[in-house]
Structure formats: C-alpha cells, structure tokens
Design a protein around this motif. Structure first.
Motif, short mmCIF file in Angstrom:
data_model
loop_
_atom_site.label_atom_id
_atom_site.label_comp_id
_atom_site.label_asym_id
_atom_site.label_seq_id
_atom_site.Cartn_x
_atom_site.Cartn_y
_atom_site.Cartn_z
N ILE A 124 4.53 -5.21 -9.61
CA ILE A 124 3.50 -4.71 -8.74
C ILE A 124 3.16 -3.27 -8.75
O ILE A 124 2.20 -2.82 -8.38
CB ILE A 124 3.52 -5.20 -7.31
CG1 ILE A 124 4.28 -6.75 -7.07
CG2 ILE A 124 2.41 -4.96 -6.56
CD1 ILE A 124 3.46 -7.70 -7.66
N LEU A 125 4.24 -2.47 -8.78
CA LEU A 125 4.20 -0.98 -8.66
C LEU A 125 4.41 -0.47 -10.01
O LEU A 125 5.24 -0.87 -10.78
CB LEU A 125 5.25 -0.72 -7.56
CG LEU A 125 5.00 -1.27 -6.18
CD1 LEU A 125 6.39 -0.97 -5.32
CD2 LEU A 125 3.78 -0.97 -5.46
N LYS A 178 3.63 9.39 -9.02
CA LYS A 178 3.83 8.48 -7.64
C LYS A 178 3.66 7.19 -7.66
O LYS A 178 3.10 6.92 -8.87
CB LYS A 178 3.14 9.18 -6.28
CG LYS A 178 3.57 10.67 -5.72
CD LYS A 178 2.79 11.03 -4.83
CE LYS A 178 3.22 12.67 -4.48
NZ LYS A 178 2.70 12.86 -3.28
N ALA A 179 4.30 6.51 -6.83
CA ALA A 179 4.04 4.91 -7.14
C ALA A 179 2.71 4.43 -6.83
O ALA A 179 1.95 5.26 -6.00
CB ALA A 179 4.90 4.11 -5.97
N GLU A 180 2.33 3.75 -7.63
CA GLU A 180 0.88 2.99 -7.65
C GLU A 180 0.94 1.50 -7.49
O GLU A 180 1.78 1.18 -8.03
CB GLU A 180 0.07 3.69 -8.61
CG GLU A 180 -1.33 3.74 -8.40
CD GLU A 180 -2.20 4.71 -9.38
OE1 GLU A 180 -2.08 5.83 -9.21
OE2 GLU A 180 -2.22 4.18 -10.58
N ILE A 236 0.93 -1.14 -0.01
CA ILE A 236 0.16 0.00 0.00
C ILE A 236 1.01 1.13 0.09
O ILE A 236 1.97 1.44 0.75
CB ILE A 236 -0.87 -0.11 1.36
CG1 ILE A 236 -1.92 -0.96 1.26
CG2 ILE A 236 -1.52 1.60 1.34
CD1 ILE A 236 -2.73 -1.35 2.64
N ILE A 237 0.77 2.20 -0.82
CA ILE A 237 1.47 3.41 -0.98
C ILE A 237 0.83 4.55 -0.27
O ILE A 237 -0.40 5.00 -0.60
CB ILE A 237 1.79 3.88 -2.53
CG1 ILE A 237 2.24 2.48 -3.40
CG2 ILE A 237 2.56 5.21 -2.40
CD1 ILE A 237 3.66 2.22 -2.84
N GLU A 254 0.77 10.71 0.48
CA GLU A 254 1.19 11.86 1.58
C GLU A 254 2.59 11.78 1.50
O GLU A 254 3.38 12.81 1.81
CB GLU A 254 0.61 11.84 2.91
CG GLU A 254 -0.91 11.93 2.65
CD GLU A 254 -1.33 13.35 2.41
OE1 GLU A 254 -0.81 14.44 2.76
OE2 GLU A 254 -2.23 13.35 1.50
N LYS A 255 3.35 10.38 1.97
CA LYS A 255 4.67 10.43 2.26
C LYS A 255 5.38 10.03 0.96
O LYS A 255 6.62 10.26 0.81
CB LYS A 255 4.93 9.06 2.95
CG LYS A 255 4.18 9.56 4.90
CD LYS A 255 4.55 8.31 5.46
CE LYS A 255 3.97 8.60 6.80
NZ LYS A 255 4.00 7.32 7.52
N CYS A 256 4.83 9.43 -0.14
CA CYS A 256 5.81 9.29 -1.35
C CYS A 256 5.98 10.49 -2.02
O CYS A 256 5.30 11.53 -2.23
CB CYS A 256 4.59 8.26 -2.27
SG CYS A 256 5.49 7.92 -3.83
#
Ligand code: SF4
Ligand code: SF4
Length: 68
Positions: free
Chosen positions: A28-29, A36-38, A8-9, A12-14
């Motif tokens: 996966i990502l 941003k990563a998803e 789980i990304i 807010e922090k990514c």
C-alpha cells in the motif's frame, strides 16, 4: 474510489523513516518523490488493519480514511 478504508500519511509528521513501507505486506505504501511515505495502492489496504500505525510508525503520522 469506492474503498472505505485506507491509510493516510500526514506529511508534516512523517520523517521519511520508511518503516511503514517495509512493514506493510500489501504494497500500500511506497517512498514518494519527497522521500516520505506515500499511499500508492489504497484499494488493497485491509479494512480496520491499523498495522502500520501501531506496528511501524513512531511519529503518529498515519491515520485512516474511514476511521471514526
Ligand atoms: S513509519 Fe511514519 S514516519 Fe516513517 S515513513 Fe512511515 S509514516 Fe513516515
Ligand atoms: S493499514 Fe495494514 S494494509 Fe493498510 S497500509 Fe497499513 S499495514 Fe498496510
């Protein structure tokens, strides 16, 4: 979705460094539309792996569905 473990990304922090996208060998990502990563393929995430959290993300943005 019946999968019991996947990343789980925290958007807010990514920071969008995408190190985790490069790191994960299972696809996966991916980079999302926001840069941003998803999580795009949760079903293929390896149960209890934590590779991207420990080996890629320097910003504490990755957690896991299924972790205690
Ligand atoms: S490594 Fe962390 S900060 Fe970088 S894109 Fe992935 S989740 Fe975001
Ligand atoms: S936990 Fe492992 S398999 Fe799942 S996204 Fe991270 S590196 Fe890939």
């Amino acid at each position: 979705m019946s999968k019991d473990w996947y990343s789980i990304i925290d958007k807010e922090k990514c920071t969008g460094c995408l190190k985790c996208v490069e790191f994960c060998p299972h696809g996966i990502l991916a980079e999302g539309e926001d840069g941003k990563a998803e999580v795009v393929n949760p079903d293929a995430c390896v149960t209890f792996c934590r590779g991207c959290q420990k080996g890629a993300c320097d910003f504490g943005a990755i957690s896991y569905f299924g972790e205690k």
